[in-house]
Design an enzyme around this catalytic site. Sequence first.
Site, mmCIF file in Angstrom:
data_model
loop_
_atom_site.group_PDB
_atom_site.id
_atom_site.type_symbol
_atom_site.label_atom_id
_atom_site.label_comp_id
_atom_site.label_asym_id
_atom_site.label_seq_id
_atom_site.Cartn_x
_atom_site.Cartn_y
_atom_site.Cartn_z
ATOM 1 N N CYS A 1 -10.935 -1.207 2.934
ATOM 2 C CA CYS A 1 -11.047 -1.168 1.470
ATOM 3 C C CYS A 1 -12.416 -1.621 0.971
ATOM 4 O O CYS A 1 -13.017 -0.981 0.096
ATOM 5 C CB CYS A 1 -9.946 -2.011 0.834
ATOM 6 S SG CYS A 1 -9.779 -3.660 1.537
ATOM 7 N N VAL B 1 0.841 -1.203 0.000
ATOM 8 C CA VAL B 1 0.000 0.000 0.000
ATOM 9 C C VAL B 1 0.874 1.249 0.000
ATOM 10 O O VAL B 1 0.584 2.227 -0.697
ATOM 11 C CB VAL B 1 -0.977 0.001 1.189
ATOM 12 C CG1 VAL B 1 -1.754 1.317 1.256
ATOM 13 C CG2 VAL B 1 -1.958 -1.162 1.082
ATOM 14 N N ARG C 1 -11.992 -14.477 0.445
ATOM 15 C CA ARG C 1 -10.724 -14.254 -0.261
ATOM 16 C C ARG C 1 -10.684 -15.177 -1.480
ATOM 17 O O ARG C 1 -10.953 -16.376 -1.361
ATOM 18 C CB ARG C 1 -9.545 -14.557 0.667
ATOM 19 C CG ARG C 1 -8.193 -14.127 0.115
ATOM 20 C CD ARG C 1 -8.011 -12.631 0.131
ATOM 21 N NE ARG C 1 -7.903 -12.080 1.480
ATOM 22 C CZ ARG C 1 -7.947 -10.775 1.757
ATOM 23 N NH1 ARG C 1 -8.090 -9.893 0.781
ATOM 24 N NH2 ARG C 1 -7.850 -10.355 3.001
ATOM 25 N N HIS D 1 -11.020 -5.868 -5.612
ATOM 26 C CA HIS D 1 -12.075 -6.508 -4.815
ATOM 27 C C HIS D 1 -13.414 -6.373 -5.540
ATOM 28 O O HIS D 1 -13.704 -5.329 -6.130
ATOM 29 C CB HIS D 1 -12.210 -5.837 -3.440
ATOM 30 C CG HIS D 1 -11.079 -6.088 -2.503
ATOM 31 N ND1 HIS D 1 -10.057 -6.967 -2.755
ATOM 32 C CD2 HIS D 1 -10.818 -5.562 -1.261
ATOM 33 C CE1 HIS D 1 -9.220 -6.973 -1.729
ATOM 34 N NE2 HIS D 1 -9.659 -6.133 -0.816
ATOM 35 N N GLN E 1 -12.538 -10.940 -2.478
ATOM 36 C CA GLN E 1 -11.415 -10.020 -2.271
ATOM 37 C C GLN E 1 -10.066 -10.593 -2.712
ATOM 38 O O GLN E 1 -9.738 -11.749 -2.448
ATOM 39 C CB GLN E 1 -11.371 -9.602 -0.794
ATOM 40 C CG GLN E 1 -12.595 -8.790 -0.397
ATOM 41 C CD GLN E 1 -12.596 -8.350 1.063
ATOM 42 O OE1 GLN E 1 -13.633 -8.426 1.725
ATOM 43 N NE2 GLN E 1 -11.474 -7.872 1.578
ATOM 44 N N LYS F 1 -16.202 -5.013 10.366
ATOM 45 C CA LYS F 1 -15.726 -3.690 9.919
ATOM 46 C C LYS F 1 -16.728 -3.101 8.933
ATOM 47 O O LYS F 1 -17.082 -1.918 9.009
ATOM 48 C CB LYS F 1 -14.362 -3.816 9.222
ATOM 49 C CG LYS F 1 -13.162 -4.021 10.129
ATOM 50 C CD LYS F 1 -11.921 -4.199 9.263
ATOM 51 C CE LYS F 1 -10.749 -4.719 10.058
ATOM 52 N NZ LYS F 1 -9.605 -5.047 9.175
#
Length: 332
Positions: free
Chosen positions: A126, A12, A228, A235, A153, A206
């Site tokens: 994200c 990132v 995942r 994503h 993701q 989240k």
Amino acid sequence: MKVAVVGATGLVGTEMLKVLAERQFPVTELLPVASAKSVGQEIEFQGQKYKVVSMDDAIAARPAVAIFSAGGSISKQEAPRFAEVGTVVIDNSSAWRMDPSKKLVVPEINAKELTPADKIIANPNCSTIQMVVALNKLHERYKAQRIVVSTYQSVTGTGKKAVDQLLEERAGQEPSNPAYPHRIDLNVLPHIDVFEDNGYTKEEMKMVNETKKIFGDDQIRVTATTVRIPVMGGHSEAVNVEFAEEFDLAEVRDILRQTEGVELVDDVKNNVYPMPKDAHGKDAVLVGRLRRDETQPRTLNLWVVADNLRKGAATNAVQIAEAMLKMGLLQG
């Protein structure tokens, strides 16, 4: 403007440097910060070489802004130290997101709430960012009551270790340092982050909690399943949203076309719909597969895709800095 990027050598952090350059953020001096073993290592930014510096040296330099992507424990420890010397911290970890004293910001939605007192600002998760960008104007028009989201993701959301695992498995090798408890190539893991007592993962919760905070609406009911998949970047999300008000699909499309940060990609007759490969390197959130949920009233299905390293992390953080600069909240 003096800018620190904490975690500058990570996935990132590297993307943050790229986005800062691309968007021509007015960096006059860059302070790349990474772990002790990386101090002294050189990185390139806008044709110049910069040496990685220690956290203490970066704080002593009193940058105008510090963009963090170094994990929650480092953010908890170091962000207040930057804030104490007057630096604005934009943090990409989960450390501050649900702190009631900190703003959780997606610039297209709530940058206007920022004030001079905000010295530590949280960048959302994200998967949350791309969903709320897609839904924001629809929520304003029809009022979302309930959201059901399933995510697909990319391994880049976990980091370099996960990318290495996927590539090694794809090459027929045993992963040398696996990021996941199971193989990821040719597999799907319904497991992102740790499981909590209620059976949901931390990633799922989240999305629930951050959506309510960003929209400033505790009444929205959100349920998530985060998964995942063996994709290298981007994503994807299947979103089912029930509104309080009836909607017209043509109007929904018009609203999305006019939504800042959204690109409508929806022509199923020609097999045109959002895909991770098409989101790669883009800042826009791609939205398509728009259709009514025929099992209940006032409910819409949509498919949402974004580059998780960009709008899901680096771009959103840089956009927060841009918004603060425009509002006069960053001192050079």
